[in-house]
Design a protein around this motif. Structure first.
Motif, PDB file in Angstrom:
ATOM      1  N   ALA A 101       0.829  -1.207   0.000  1.00 47.42           N
ATOM      2  CA  ALA A 101       0.000   0.000   0.000  1.00 47.42           C
ATOM      3  C   ALA A 101       0.860   1.251   0.000  1.00 47.42           C
ATOM      4  N   ASP A 102       2.107   1.130   0.455  1.00 45.26           N
ATOM      5  CA  ASP A 102       3.038   2.258   0.516  1.00 45.26           C
ATOM      6  C   ASP A 102       4.055   2.221  -0.614  1.00 45.26           C
ATOM      7  N   SER A 240      -5.473  -3.034   3.132  1.00 39.55           N
ATOM      8  CA  SER A 240      -4.188  -2.857   2.459  1.00 39.55           C
ATOM      9  C   SER A 240      -4.325  -3.087   0.958  1.00 39.55           C
ATOM     10  N   THR A 242      -7.013  -2.556  -0.922  1.00 34.05           N
ATOM     11  CA  THR A 242      -7.691  -1.399  -1.513  1.00 34.05           C
ATOM     12  C   THR A 242      -6.711  -0.253  -1.730  1.00 34.05           C
ATOM     13  N   LEU A 243      -5.899   0.045  -0.725  1.00 34.67           N
ATOM     14  CA  LEU A 243      -4.917   1.121  -0.846  1.00 34.67           C
ATOM     15  C   LEU A 243      -3.820   0.752  -1.845  1.00 34.67           C
ATOM     16  N   GLN A 246      -4.925   1.302  -5.457  1.00 40.35           N
ATOM     17  CA  GLN A 246      -4.897   2.726  -5.793  1.00 40.35           C
ATOM     18  C   GLN A 246      -3.463   3.196  -6.044  1.00 40.35           C
TER      19      GLN A 246
END
Length: 335
Positions: A101-102, A240, A242-243, A246
């Motif tokens: 996610a990051d 996590s 979902t993010l 994106q």
């Protein structure tokens, strides 16, 4: 990651079955993934779910010379193992500890602002399943942990010991899609009033005793869904994901491709919906005559239906039967 870990997976089958990891590391849907993401010399990719490194190794062969692949994993053990495995390719393979996610901030730390492809393999790693101390598999007796990153969050034993019966029921029903969730939650609460539930063997026994034998699934162990639900909650996997989707869409350069391999309906639904929304030019209600949302498509879906393992792969690796691959391409002039 390394093996299928969906609810149809033999890696979590009835006790007494051979351990699948003994046959070695076999990343699923590798060939369709390679064909879809088209790695070539000089390009840059991100593998957001490094696991045992099967996809990284396959991409590495195709990215030389001049290409790079950033490999990310939440599990420090996976990161340490990959750094040893790919130490001779340090200029091509960058291995980092973190959550996919990051990925944008992790990539930026290496001066990567746009990539040609992102792969996310949402199956649990054989490195995790193989280690009884990690508590992911009920094939072994070990602490009821399930944390992908042991330095964060809380272990599954805390949830089992502290959550109310109603909350446990909702968790097992929602994330495990388990029809016997109320009975299992009640059995957990009864058992913990007698003794702490701290091991995988204890939880496995509770589920086995709770679900009537005639209702046991044919291809998976009856505790599979309960263990899955706890693992998802412990690691915040769906949030996590979902993010991460994106972030992956944002970091792709025009023409770059995203490939996501999922293994159960909860994951696949999130992936399918996220890609579908990103491929739409308007999100207004169908009855609305004029668009007011200003939403514009950022992706082109390369396949309307998920790609599944073919007969040849299923013959050599039956655990691939629950895998689903979805692929999309970033459109021009959208960031």
């Amino acid at each position: 990651m390394s093996i299928v870990a969906g609810m149809d997976d033999d890696s979590i089958a009835t006790p007494g079955a051979p351990a699948p990891e003994a046959t070695g590391h076999r990343p699923v849907l590798l060939h369709p993934l390679i064909e879809s993401l088209q790695p070539r010399p000089g390009l840059t990719y991100i593998d957001g779910t490094l696991g045992a490194g099967g996809y990284v190794a396959a991409f590495l062969e195709r990215l030389r010379p001049g290409g790079r692949i950033l490999a990310i994993d939440r599990d420090p053990a996976a990161v340490a193992s990959a750094r040893r495995r790919f130490r001779a390719d340090a200029g091509t393979v960058i291995v980092e500890h973190g959550d996919f996610a990051d990925m944008a901030s992790i990539a930026a730390a290496h001066n990567v602002t746009a990539v040609d492809g992102v792969v996310l393999d949402l199956g649990i790693s054989s490195l995790q399943l193989d280690d009884p101390a990690r508590g992911f598999s009920f094939r072994f007796d070990g602490p009821l942990d399930m944390r992908m990153d042991g330095n964060s969050d809380v272990p599954a034993s805390d949830l089992v010991q502290q959550w109310s019966q109603a909350d446990l029921t909702a968790l097992i029903r929602t994330y495990g899609e388990e029809r016997f969730a109320p009975s299992i939650a009640a059995a957990i609460v009864r058992r913990r009033s007698e003794e702490p539930i701290t091991t995988t063997a204890q939880l496995r026994e509770i589920v086995e005793r709770t679900i009537p034998r005639r209702f046991w699934p044919k291809r998976i162990h009856p505790a599979t869904r309960t263990f899955q639900a706890l693992r998802i909650e412990v690691n915040h996997e769906l949030a996590s994901l979902t993010l991460g989707l994106q972030a992956a869409i944002r970091i792709l350069r025009p023409g770059g491709r995203l490939g996501v391999v999922s293994f159960h309906s909860l994951e696949d639904t999130i992936v399918k919906n996220a890609l579908h929304v990103s491929a739409q030019n308007c999100l207004c209600p169908p009855q609305q005559t004029h668009c007011t949302c200003a939403h514009r498509a950022s992706l082109l879906l390369l396949s309307r239906k998920a790609i599944k393992a073919d007969a040849a792969e299923l013959a050599s690796n039956p655990r691939a039967r629950s895998a689903r691959l979805r692929v999309a391409e970033k459109l021009d002039d959208v960031r």
